[in-house]
Write a protein that holds these residues in place. Structure first.
Motif, PDB file in Angstrom:
ATOM      1  N   ASP A 346       0.846  -1.193   0.000  1.00 22.07           N
ATOM      2  CA  ASP A 346       0.000   0.000   0.000  1.00 22.07           C
ATOM      3  C   ASP A 346       0.886   1.249   0.000  1.00 22.07           C
ATOM      4  O   ASP A 346       2.079   1.167   0.265  1.00 22.07           O
ATOM      5  CB  ASP A 346      -0.880   0.017   1.254  1.00 22.07           C
ATOM      6  CG  ASP A 346      -2.077  -0.913   1.100  1.00 22.07           C
ATOM      7  OD1 ASP A 346      -2.458  -1.203  -0.048  1.00 22.07           O
ATOM      8  OD2 ASP A 346      -2.614  -1.358   2.137  1.00 22.07           O
ATOM      9  N   VAL A 397      -7.711  -2.959  -2.084  1.00 20.79           N
ATOM     10  CA  VAL A 397      -6.412  -2.458  -2.571  1.00 20.79           C
ATOM     11  C   VAL A 397      -6.649  -1.342  -3.601  1.00 20.79           C
ATOM     12  O   VAL A 397      -6.005  -0.285  -3.559  1.00 20.79           O
ATOM     13  CB  VAL A 397      -5.571  -3.606  -3.197  1.00 20.79           C
ATOM     14  CG1 VAL A 397      -4.269  -3.077  -3.796  1.00 20.79           C
ATOM     15  CG2 VAL A 397      -5.278  -4.686  -2.154  1.00 20.79           C
ATOM     16  N   ARG A 400      -7.952   1.870  -1.788  1.00 21.15           N
ATOM     17  CA  ARG A 400      -6.905   2.615  -1.068  1.00 21.15           C
ATOM     18  C   ARG A 400      -5.970   3.341  -2.037  1.00 21.15           C
ATOM     19  O   ARG A 400      -5.579   4.482  -1.785  1.00 21.15           O
ATOM     20  CB  ARG A 400      -6.094   1.672  -0.154  1.00 21.15           C
ATOM     21  CG  ARG A 400      -6.850   1.246   1.098  1.00 21.15           C
ATOM     22  CD  ARG A 400      -5.924   0.613   2.129  1.00 21.15           C
ATOM     23  NE  ARG A 400      -5.306  -0.613   1.653  1.00 21.15           N
ATOM     24  CZ  ARG A 400      -5.836  -1.835   1.807  1.00 21.15           C
ATOM     25  NH1 ARG A 400      -7.017  -1.980   2.403  1.00 21.15           N
ATOM     26  NH2 ARG A 400      -5.202  -2.890   1.362  1.00 21.15           N
ATOM     27  N   ASP A 404      -5.463   7.308  -1.937  1.00 17.23           N
ATOM     28  CA  ASP A 404      -4.112   7.853  -1.696  1.00 17.23           C
ATOM     29  C   ASP A 404      -3.690   8.841  -2.779  1.00 17.23           C
ATOM     30  O   ASP A 404      -2.850   9.712  -2.532  1.00 17.23           O
ATOM     31  CB  ASP A 404      -3.067   6.718  -1.660  1.00 17.23           C
ATOM     32  CG  ASP A 404      -3.163   5.890  -0.381  1.00 17.23           C
ATOM     33  OD1 ASP A 404      -3.869   6.334   0.545  1.00 17.23           O
ATOM     34  OD2 ASP A 404      -2.554   4.804  -0.328  1.00 17.23           O
TER      35      ASP A 404
END
Length: 485
Positions: A346, A397, A400, A404
């Motif tokens: 991540d 996934v 995120r 981000d």
């Protein structure tokens, strides 16, 4: 005894399901065949045939990691079952792992010493390994390697008076030239080497100046069309342009990798895309796919096709230029477009992708590898890749990564889809694949996505395959791989 009876009925039910799976396989419905073999395995996991059959279905979907796992399981169930080694050897080969494949074919030969097919495949595999060892022995270290482009001066190449094909006058690639070249290609005529060199060298210069992550700005009211894998299917590429217009400043395209290999018109595809980029850099954007690499081109046909239609020098030149292709694009700071997928960790930022030193063959791990090879999975978290390279990643996934980087959507390609596309991960990820009836046998549609600014809502257009001259897919592929088609 009831338990014995129950066991017997499960075994016979498993056999029935296996027969249904075989029918689905024969009809090229490989995903359905995998589901059915899985049901048969759940009822009777001690039948090596079920594992080996499921391994072959995975191979057909290019899921070589899963194919190797299943074939290994078949071998564990029955160490004398030659097909287990055979299937695993074939999957290793497809991944370019010739040394591992060789061990499996040696084992097939031990189990079936009189099988002519096993003997033939073992011989080919030995040849491939010998060739590999020879290439490794004579290869020049990366640091000492000189660019092949430096040794080419296309201006000194004479154009014979009998050549009637497309010509570039001076230094400028024009729309008239590109149209004439495409017409010649449609009629299975070649482009003169002088002009092919001119296009590829110009392309090299242009790509070299680009960052690893390219930002695309689409003005309000304007469109951008995103296409997935084309895989050497030139006549389907022409059809995309007929349906959606030729690339131009007003009608730009992004082709998301895997332009070459498998289809036997890869030279025509790559020269067409490169020529449009030379004609007008903002008319077309090109991203690297996992097949824009030496190891894939050696096996899946592009290298053989380039050698046949152009020359050995072009093999080296294309390999070099493919290393200059950007790895990903972002449309209007909202849509992230990449060939494969996301990452094993991540917190990856767009700035990390921009910072990748891409001028090399793809490594076997790390961000660059994952961009080119990863696939989405339907469950959360991360898992091993069904391909044996990269990884599988879930909706969490994807979510995120988008949060981000303040993005709305991931668009990727890399996987054949029945409808030409698939929307996953709560609508946050779209796969687009633009090679219909892939390899002349999958029966899938192709698709492309039109994004109109400012809202960039994906408008997906699907299309069917069109006829092409009678040159089979993989016609130029590694001799060894063709044996398994």
């Amino acid at each position: 005894m009831p338990s014995m009876e129950n066991e017997g009925s499960e075994v016979s039910r498993a056999e029935e399901i296996k027969n249904q799976a075989n029918e689905a396989f024969k009809a090229h419905r490989y995903g359905q065949a995998i589901d059915l073999y899985t049901q048969a395995i759940e009822l009777n996991s001690q039948n090596a045939v079920y594992w080996a059959n499921r391994s072959l279905a995975h191979t057909k979907l290019e899921e070589y990691g899963s194919a190797i796992q299943d074939a290994t399981k078949a071998i564990e169930v029955d160490p004398k079952y030659s097909k287990g080694y055979y299937r695993r050897g074939a999957a290793y080969l497809a991944m370019g792992k010739f040394k591992e494949a060789l061990k499996d074919f040696q084992q097939v030969k031990r189990i079936c010493p009189n099988d002519p097919d096993a003997t033939k495949k073992l011989k080919e595999c030995e040849k491939a390994v010998m060739k590999l060892k020879f290439e490794e022995a004579i290869s020049v270290p990366e640091s000492e390697r000189r660019s092949v482009a430096d040794s080419i001066d296309y201006r000194t190449i004479k154009v014979e008076p009998q050549y009637l094909g497309a010509k570039i006058e001076g230094d400028v690639v024009t729309l008239d030239f590109v149209k004439k070249m495409m017409d010649d290609f449609k009629n299975q005529k070649c482009l003169h080497k002088r002009y092919a060199f001119q296009i590829v060298l110009q392309m090299r210069e242009m790509l070299q100046a680009l960052p690893s992550l390219v930002d695309i700005n689409v003005p309000d009211g304007s469109l951008l069309t995103v296409c997935g894998d084309v895989h050497g299917q030139f006549y389907d590429l022409i059809n995309i342009f007929e349906l959606n217009g030729l690339p131009s400043e007003e009608n730009p395209y992004l082709f998301n990798g895997d332009f070459v290999d498998r289809g036997s018109f890869s030279v025509e595809v790559i020269l067409t895309l490169f020529a449009f980029k030379c004609m007008c850099p903002s008319a077309i954007y090109l991203a690297r796919g996992n097949h824009e690499s030496k190891s894939m081109n050696k096996i899946y046909g592009f290298e053989g096709e380039v050698r046949s239609k152009l020359s050995e020098t072009f093999v080296e030149l294309f390999a070099e230029v493919f290393c200059y292709l950007p790895l990903a694009h972002v449309i209007n700071q909202k849509v992230f477009v990449v060939h494969g997928g996301l990452f094993s960790v991540d917190g990856v930022k767009l700035s990390d992708i921009r910072a990748i030193d891409r001028f090399c063959e793809p490594p076997e791990e790390g961000l660059m590898c994952e961009l080119l090879w990863s696939d989405p999975q339907p469950y959360p978290g991360r898992g091993p890749s069904k391909r044996g390279v990269g990884l599988s990643f879930g909706a969490d996934v994807t979510r995120r990564f988008l949060q981000d980087n303040n993005l709305d959507l991931v668009v990727r390609s890399h996987e054949v889809k029945d409808e030409g596309y698939e929307i996953e991960h709560d609508g946050k990820l779209i796969t687009v694949f633009s090679a219909p009836n892939y390899c002349d046998q999958m029966g899938n549609k192709g698709a492309f996505i039109r994004f109109e600014a400012p809202d960039l809502k994906p408008n997906i257009v699907t299309f069917s395959a069109v006829p092409h001259p009678d040159v089979k897919p993989m016609a130029y592929a590694n001799n060894f791989l063709r044996m398994f088609q």
